[in-house]
Design an enzyme around this catalytic site. Structure first.
Site, short mmCIF file in Angstrom:
data_model
loop_
_atom_site.label_atom_id
_atom_site.label_comp_id
_atom_site.label_asym_id
_atom_site.label_seq_id
_atom_site.Cartn_x
_atom_site.Cartn_y
_atom_site.Cartn_z
N TYR A 1 10.22 7.41 16.02
CA TYR A 1 10.21 7.48 14.56
C TYR A 1 11.33 8.39 14.07
O TYR A 1 12.07 8.04 13.13
CB TYR A 1 8.85 8.00 14.10
CG TYR A 1 8.63 8.04 12.61
CD1 TYR A 1 8.49 6.87 11.87
CD2 TYR A 1 8.51 9.26 11.95
CE1 TYR A 1 8.25 6.91 10.51
CE2 TYR A 1 8.26 9.30 10.59
CZ TYR A 1 8.14 8.13 9.87
OH TYR A 1 7.90 8.17 8.52
N THR B 1 -1.38 8.41 2.99
CA THR B 1 -1.30 6.96 3.20
C THR B 1 -1.92 6.63 4.56
O THR B 1 -2.46 7.49 5.25
CB THR B 1 0.17 6.49 3.18
OG1 THR B 1 0.83 7.00 4.36
CG2 THR B 1 0.90 6.99 1.94
N SER C 1 12.23 10.33 5.93
CA SER C 1 11.11 11.22 6.19
C SER C 1 11.64 12.63 6.44
O SER C 1 12.82 12.80 6.78
CB SER C 1 10.34 10.73 7.43
OG SER C 1 9.36 11.66 7.84
N LYS D 1 14.45 7.27 11.70
CA LYS D 1 14.59 7.86 10.38
C LYS D 1 15.86 8.71 10.26
O LYS D 1 16.48 8.75 9.18
CB LYS D 1 13.35 8.69 10.04
CG LYS D 1 12.08 7.86 9.87
CD LYS D 1 12.20 6.84 8.72
CE LYS D 1 10.87 6.19 8.41
NZ LYS D 1 10.96 5.23 7.28
N SER E 1 0.85 -1.20 0.00
CA SER E 1 0.00 0.00 0.00
C SER E 1 0.88 1.24 0.00
O SER E 1 2.11 1.15 0.02
CB SER E 1 -0.92 0.01 1.24
OG SER E 1 -0.14 0.08 2.43
#
Length: 271
Positions: free
Chosen positions: A151, A186, A138, A155, A15
């Protein structure tokens, strides 16, 4: 640059950005290897592509399964020309409330597993003397963003690994690209982890109103074709933040120049 008859292997391909990249590369003639945990959704993506596909489902945390998939992927057709380390999971919780188990899970999925996958593929690409490695980081890998400490840590770390790897491979014929998306429409927010490790289950307006995945994929593939080493995919304030923290091209050239001048050989000799 033509991608016709090249083979691109994409993780997290069921996805979002991963599936959109599969469709974009396939539309340009590339054959696609799709990996992720959900075999049924991967099969749906495969059925939508106009070129040859190979579906290799596995959990990126299962290193044995990942190595087995690497053997199958590199044996398919003429090998892997492009690898996209895209699998990942996000977070929505203040650091003070967040369990260490959440940090460990996100860092394992978003950083350690991505490194392990690249490391498993490196012998194949170095033996061929060609290839492209894409690491989907990101804007949060460039700028510390509240509610995403785990996160951001993962990243940021992925960019550090990719930048160092790019320098090491700068004389090998293998290109390394870092991709820094901002808000893309998303399920990243819906699938994010809460402080206790539970799944958030709802999205953010900024994500829902973000860049459509197909548009993000076109930007990324165009940038790869243009040999961009660091690819910012964002709008508005997120784009401004990414550009403010963009690594200068001159610095990337300087580090590559050190390798060309024998930096690694000297370090190994001194040890």
């Amino acid at each position: 640059m033509s991608f016709a008859d090249k083979t691109a292997w994409i993780t997290g391909a069921s996805s979002g950005i991963g599936a959109a990249l599969a469709r974009e590369w396939a539309s340009r003639g590339a054959n696609i290897v799709l990996s992720g945990r959900d075999e049924a959704r991967l099969a749906e993506v495969a059925d939508s592509l106009p070129t040859e596909t190979l579906v290799l489902p596995f959990d990126v945390r299962d290193e044995a399964a990942m190595h087995n998939a690497t053997v199958q992927a590199t044996a398919w057709r003429s090998g892997i020309d492009i690898f996209v380390a895209n699998a990942g999971i996000s977070q929505r919780s203040p650091a003070v409330d967040t369990a260490m188990a959440v940090y460990r899970q996100i860092i394992e999925i978003d950083l350690t597993a991505q490194i392990a996958a690249a490391q498993a593929l490196l012998p194949h690409m170095t033996a061929r003397g060609s290839g492209r490695l894409l690491f989907i980081s990101s804007i949060a890998g460039k700028v510390g963003v509240p509610m995403r400490t785990a996160y951001c840590a993962a990243k940021h770390g992925l960019i550090g690994y990719a930048d160092a790897l790019r320098a090491e491979l700068s004389q090998s014929g293998i290109a390394v690209h870092v991709v820094c998306p901002g808000s893309v429409a998303t399920d990243v927010s819906r699938n994010a982890l809460n402080a206790d490790g539970s799944v958030r289950g709802r999205s953010d307006k900024i994500i829902d109103n973000g860049i459509p995945p197909a548009e993000a994929a076109r930007i990324i593939v165009d940038a790869v074709a243009a040999e961009e080493r660091e690819i910012i995919v964002a709008r508005g304030v997120e784009e401004a933040m990414g550009e403010a923290r963009r690594t200068p091209e001159a610095l990337l050239d300087q580090i590559a120049g050190m390798v060309a001048a024998g930096y690694m050989e000297k370090m190994q000799a001194d040890s």
